[in-house]
Design an enzyme around this catalytic site. Structure first.
Site, PDB file in Angstrom:
ATOM      1  CG  HIS A  24       1.724  -7.388  -5.515  1.00 39.09           C
ATOM      2  ND1 HIS A  24       0.626  -7.805  -4.801  1.00 39.09           N
ATOM      3  CD2 HIS A  24       2.619  -6.977  -4.593  1.00 39.09           C
ATOM      4  CE1 HIS A  24       0.859  -7.646  -3.521  1.00 39.09           C
ATOM      5  NE2 HIS A  24       2.065  -7.151  -3.359  1.00 39.09           N
TER       6      HIS A  24
ATOM      7  CG  ASP B  73      -1.819  -9.404  -6.467  1.00 38.82           C
ATOM      8  OD1 ASP B  73      -0.818  -9.927  -6.992  1.00 38.82           O
ATOM      9  OD2 ASP B  73      -1.766  -8.639  -5.491  1.00 38.82           O
TER      10      ASP B  73
ATOM     11  CB  SER C  20       2.098  -9.100  -0.543  1.00 46.83           C
ATOM     12  OG  SER C  20       1.459  -7.876  -0.589  1.00 46.83           O
ATOM     13  N   GLY C  21       0.635 -11.945  -0.493  1.00 49.10           N
ATOM     14  CA  GLY C  21       0.698 -13.337  -0.946  1.00 49.10           C
ATOM     15  C   GLY C  21       0.322 -14.328   0.127  1.00 49.10           C
TER      16      GLY C  21
HETATM   17  N1  ARG Z   1       0.999  -5.004  -1.058  1.00 51.09           N
HETATM   18  C1  ARG Z   1       1.426  -5.339   0.252  1.00 51.09           C
HETATM   19  C2  ARG Z   1       2.627  -6.279   0.180  1.00 51.09           C
HETATM   20  O1  ARG Z   1       3.267  -6.335  -0.847  1.00 51.09           O
HETATM   21  C3  ARG Z   1       0.326  -5.815   1.116  1.00 51.09           C
HETATM   22  C4  ARG Z   1      -0.528  -4.696   1.523  1.00 51.09           C
HETATM   23  C5  ARG Z   1      -1.702  -5.090   2.318  1.00 51.09           C
HETATM   24  N2  ARG Z   1      -2.301  -3.870   2.800  1.00 51.09           N
HETATM   25  C6  ARG Z   1      -3.315  -3.821   3.617  1.00 51.09           C
HETATM   26  N3  ARG Z   1      -3.706  -2.673   4.031  1.00 51.09           N
HETATM   27  N4  ARG Z   1      -3.898  -4.896   4.041  1.00 51.09           N
HETATM   28  O2  ARG Z   1       3.076  -6.856   1.140  1.00 51.09           O
END
Ligand code: ARG
Length: 434
Positions: A243, A288, A384-385
């Site tokens: 993503h 993902d 993320s990632g």
């Molecule tokens: N989608 C988020 C990003 O792009 C990460 C979110 C993680 N959320 C969580 N509550 N652990 O960085």
């Protein structure tokens, strides 16, 4: 007053044949036009630069046909430049391939080989195993580094006949568990050194981290802005989340920063290719996962090292302590952290995570739930990632920061891609680039 023309009368006479021009005259004749030309050139350069910036912002330049197309048409899956340059360096979808023929067990890193005819796995006997076979097995999993292998004795290996299996067209004796090898030993194989950290994290909860503790952590940057975390799994490969590339599919806009705990966009590395898995990637549920191939391999050092992938048969019980790291928001709706942060969390079993008051059945067997049910410690936007890590002796990347409802809220912990479920895909992609 113009001093040139005002001369005393008694000094007036016939003008000299070659009167040397004064400095002011020279300035008027040459300097002013020169300055004017210089200024015009500067203005033209500035305007050209601004036009270039504006064009780059809204248009893609088809270099072979000298045509501009709207930027949205780059990497949209349709060829818009006559030569297709607009679709040349974009995130690529790669389907999961057929099963890779080798895998490594958490049981002393023993090698198992697939018998393609029957679809069954066998332990690889140490009997006639050699470096060529070790390399072949590691190559199956996309590794190119020099492997190391040794003999491992397995208890209760009684008398049944051997099966012969082939690995890269070479016959190799294997046995399934319980069948005996001539030497009474199977192969323990290490395809690359990984998961070694200079220091153990000791602080409980969240806090500042040192890169030497997590030397595989990188920052993935889009147009010089930190966007996501990632993990080095090989000198040329970064594992991250799909993503991250959702609206940013052009490879050349991405760069990787390795070997530092401080977020900065200097000395970043170029990206050659980006791969995601070829299924309808439905943000932000399953699949993902992405692999980034660097244009040139990283130099491994004290602050730049790969992390191990999990074993295919690693099973993590609920409550297993895990670590997460990243430059993400330190609170919901917060800002990125300038320095790398680390936190210890726990694995939460899927049934708890799927409960009515939690994620209501959204958690598949390809994702992991981790955090604290009471909330407080969690990953967040910008993480993320990045890796969710487990250490049974060396560090493994068992999960990838993926999504969550808010950050750090009670009952809705962080959701991570389960790397183990994608080992075959990772191997398939890495192998396709050998
Ligand atoms: N989608 C988020 C990003 O792009 C990460 C979110 C993680 N959320 C969580 N509550 N652990 O960085």
């Amino acid at each position: 007053m113009d001093t040139d023309t005002e001369q005393p009368l008694n000094k007036r006479g016939p003008p000299p044949a070659h009167k040397r021009p004064t400095a002011t005259q020279t300035f008027k004749r040459l300097g002013i036009p020169l300055i004017a030309t210089g200024l015009s050139i500067a203005a033209i350069i500035v305007i050209a630069f601004l036009i270039k910036l504006a064009l780059e912002r809204y248009y893609f330049f088809c270099s072979k046909t000298f045509k501009f197309i709207p930027l949205q048409q780059q990497c949209n899956g349709q060829i818009d430049c006559s030569w297709g340059e607009d679709e040349d360096s974009c995130v690529q979808k790669v389907a999961d391939g057929p099963p890779v023929e080798a895998r490594i067990s958490k049981d002393r890193s023993t090698l198992q080989v697939l018998d393609k005819e029957t679809g069954t796995w066998f332990w690889a006997c140490h009997d006639n195993f050699d470096m060529a076979l070790a390399k072949a097995a590691c190559k199956q999993m996309g590794y190119t580094s020099i492997p190391t292998f040794s003999a491992v004795h397995i208890a209760n290996m009684q008398g049944l006949p051997f099966r012969e299996v082939t690995l890269n067209n070479r016959v190799l004796r294997g046995q399934d568990s319980g069948r005996q090898c001539l030497s009474g030993a199977v192969v323990s194989l290490t395809c690359s050194t990984c998961g070694e950290s200079a220091r153990a994290p000791r602080v409980l909860g969240g806090g500042q981290a040192r890169i030497s503790t997590w030397p595989w952590q990188v920052s993935l940057q889009h147009k010089s802005q930190h966007h996501c975390g990632g993990s080095i799994i090989d000198p040329s490969w970064i594992l991250t989340a799909a993503h991250c590339f959702q609206q940013n599919l052009a490879t050349q806009n991405w760069r990787v920063k390795a070997g530092t705990e401080i977020l900065s966009n200097v000395n970043t590395l170029a990206v050659e290719k980006i791969f995601i898995i070829d299924v309808n990637y439905m943000f932000p549920k399953d699949n993902d996962i992405a692999l980034v191939k660097l244009s040139s391999p990283l130099n491994i050092s004290g602050t730049v090292k790969p992390i191990c992938l999990p074993f295919f048969d690693e099973e993590l019980p609920p409550e297993t302590p895990l670590w997460v790291t990243g430059w993400g928001y330190t609170k919901q709706d917060g800002t990125l952290s300038k320095s790398l942060q680390q936190a210890e969390i726990k694995l939460i079993d899927s049934s708890t995570c799927n409960a009515m008051e939690a994620y209501q059945g959204e958690i598949s067997d390809k994702i992991l739930c981790a955090g604290l049910m009471e909330g407080g410690v969690d990953t967040c936007q910008g993480d993320s990632g990045g890796p969710l890590m487990y250490n049974p002796g060396h560090w493994q990347v068992v999960g990838l920061v993926s999504w969550g409802h808010g950050c750090g809220r009670p009952s809705t912990p962080g959701i991570y891609t389960k790397v183990q479920a994608y080992l075959n895909w990772i191997y398939t992609v890495q192998r396709s680039e050998l």
